[in-house]
Design an enzyme around this catalytic site. Structure first.
Site, mmCIF file in Angstrom:
data_model
loop_
_atom_site.group_PDB
_atom_site.id
_atom_site.type_symbol
_atom_site.label_atom_id
_atom_site.label_comp_id
_atom_site.label_asym_id
_atom_site.label_seq_id
_atom_site.Cartn_x
_atom_site.Cartn_y
_atom_site.Cartn_z
ATOM 1 N N ASP A 88 -1.878 -0.122 -7.316
ATOM 2 C CA ASP A 88 -1.027 -0.922 -6.087
ATOM 3 C C ASP A 88 -1.473 -2.608 -6.653
ATOM 4 O O ASP A 88 -2.148 -2.502 -6.428
ATOM 5 C CB ASP A 88 -1.370 -0.848 -4.123
ATOM 6 C CG ASP A 88 -0.388 -1.762 -3.500
ATOM 7 O OD1 ASP A 88 0.562 -2.154 -3.239
ATOM 8 O OD2 ASP A 88 -1.359 -1.712 -2.451
ATOM 9 N N HIS A 89 -0.803 -3.507 -6.653
ATOM 10 C CA HIS A 89 -1.436 -4.660 -7.260
ATOM 11 C C HIS A 89 -1.804 -4.826 -8.052
ATOM 12 O O HIS A 89 -3.320 -5.855 -7.592
ATOM 13 C CB HIS A 89 -1.665 -5.372 -5.579
ATOM 14 C CG HIS A 89 -0.025 -6.354 -4.786
ATOM 15 N ND1 HIS A 89 0.799 -6.928 -4.601
ATOM 16 C CD2 HIS A 89 -0.547 -5.165 -3.719
ATOM 17 C CE1 HIS A 89 0.789 -6.629 -3.857
ATOM 18 N NE2 HIS A 89 0.898 -5.428 -2.903
ATOM 19 N N GLY A 185 -1.854 -6.785 5.939
ATOM 20 C CA GLY A 185 -2.761 -7.008 6.980
ATOM 21 C C GLY A 185 -2.362 -7.157 8.375
ATOM 22 O O GLY A 185 -1.018 -6.649 8.811
ATOM 23 N N HIS A 214 6.664 -4.622 0.523
ATOM 24 C CA HIS A 214 4.855 -4.323 1.030
ATOM 25 C C HIS A 214 4.685 -4.821 2.236
ATOM 26 O O HIS A 214 5.779 -5.987 3.331
ATOM 27 C CB HIS A 214 4.584 -4.832 0.173
ATOM 28 C CG HIS A 214 4.273 -4.412 -1.140
ATOM 29 N ND1 HIS A 214 3.499 -4.536 -2.464
ATOM 30 C CD2 HIS A 214 5.335 -4.040 -2.200
ATOM 31 C CE1 HIS A 214 3.621 -3.907 -3.291
ATOM 32 N NE2 HIS A 214 5.173 -3.657 -3.212
ATOM 33 N N GLY A 215 3.658 -4.806 3.032
ATOM 34 C CA GLY A 215 3.860 -5.365 4.580
ATOM 35 C C GLY A 215 4.496 -4.210 5.307
ATOM 36 O O GLY A 215 5.043 -4.941 6.452
ATOM 37 N N ASN A 236 5.554 0.330 1.596
ATOM 38 C CA ASN A 236 3.746 0.519 1.966
ATOM 39 C C ASN A 236 2.826 0.147 3.205
ATOM 40 O O ASN A 236 3.437 -0.992 4.389
ATOM 41 C CB ASN A 236 3.074 -1.036 0.662
ATOM 42 C CG ASN A 236 3.365 -0.417 -0.442
ATOM 43 O OD1 ASN A 236 4.500 -0.078 -0.782
ATOM 44 N ND2 ASN A 236 2.420 -0.657 -0.930
#
Length: 300
Positions: A88-89, A185, A214-215, A236
């Protein structure tokens, strides 16, 4: 027939099936055996494919890739549903190549902080290496920032559909992470981000390929259901899953201050598993991999 079919796969076929079936698959961050087991057991019980994520930071801080990869593979080959292991990332070339060597089945190259042409160049390099090894690659255009910095509201970070078309054509990525108003986050309490659904609709119509959000943590159930209906195929989730596991451990320790370490690990594992199962039902991936109800048609 369980265990006779190779169930440790790249995320390419998983996400293509989700794209064709108009549903989404979870990509859940994993840092140890308990999270691995929670993810795979939830997937089996829900008859859902799943993607196991680990970030470079998590590997360097706690779970080295050379330990995680064989553990995931050994559990996945005995599973009854497809399992992918994804970096991931990934930003550094060394990190990306190392996990390919360790046996990850997929990677995400995140060069979204760079100018458009450099993002393309860096992504092209990783696609060339990964595709040569039979691995799937996710790229990112636009930039999914940090929730507590308010990046979700910065529209200049959002993905441009016309740029996205050029990006995909030139890089040949298998999946694209798009920025439409979520962030990584934790958001402030009682806050739900406002998502750009029109932009997502335009991206899906333009690209006609698997898209990633994402997020996913804290984005709100209605938002999640809406983005899935508009074409998101990979979501994600990390923060929410970890919060559930942590709270379960805190509650167990309060109830029994003398609880054994192994037992408290199992409490966290079971709580995370139930959270994942509920999320799989929310995004429509449950029961996609049963013989009677499957819409997948094949495994590679």
């Amino acid at each position: 027939m369980k265990g006779l079919i190779k169930m440790y796969v790249s995320m390419k076929s998983i996400l293509q099936n989700a794209h064709e079936g108009n549903y989404a698959v979870m990509a859940i961050n994993c840092v140890n055996m308990e999270t691995t087991k929670a993810i795979i057991e939830a997937a089996e019980e829900e008859h859902s494919a799943v993607i196991i994520n680990v970030s470079p930071r998590q590997m360097k801080a706690h779970t080295p890739g050379y330990i995680l990869a064989p553990m995931v593979k050994n559990l996945a080959i005995k599973a009854s549903v497809p399992i992918a292991l994804n970096l991931d990332h990934g930003g550094d070339y060394e990190d990306l190549v190392k996990v390919m060597e360790y046996g990850f089945s997929s990677v995400m190259i995140d060069a979204s902080k760079y100018p458009f042409e450099e993002n393309i160049s860096r992504t092209q390099t990783i696609v060339s290496v990964a595709h040569g090894m039979g691995l799937a690659v996710e790229g990112e255009l636009g930039h999914v920032g940090i929730a507590n910095e308010g990046d979700n509201a910065k529209e200049d970070l959002y993905t441009n559909p016309n740029q996205a078309k050029e990006f995909v054509e030139r890089t040949k990525v298998d999946c694209l992470a798009v920025a439409i108003g979520t962030a990584h986050g934790s958001y402030p309490d009682d806050f739900t981000p406002k998502l750009d659904f029109d932009r997502l609709k335009a991206l899906k119509e333009t690209l006609q390929m698997p898209l990633a959000l994402h997020g996913g943590s804290g984005a709100g159930e209605e938002n999640i259901k809406k983005v899935v209906s508009l074409g998101i195929n990979k979501i994600n989730v990390c923060t929410d899953a970890f919060k559930v596991a942590r709270q379960a451990m805190v509650d167990a320790a309060k109830e029994n201050p003398n609880i054994d370490y192994m037992d408290i690990c199992m409490v966290a594992q079971n709580a995370m598993k139930e959270f994942i199962k509920r999320y799989m039902r929310l995004i429509g991936s449950s029961n996609r991999y049963t013989f009677e109800k499957s819409t997948m048609g094949y495994l590679d």
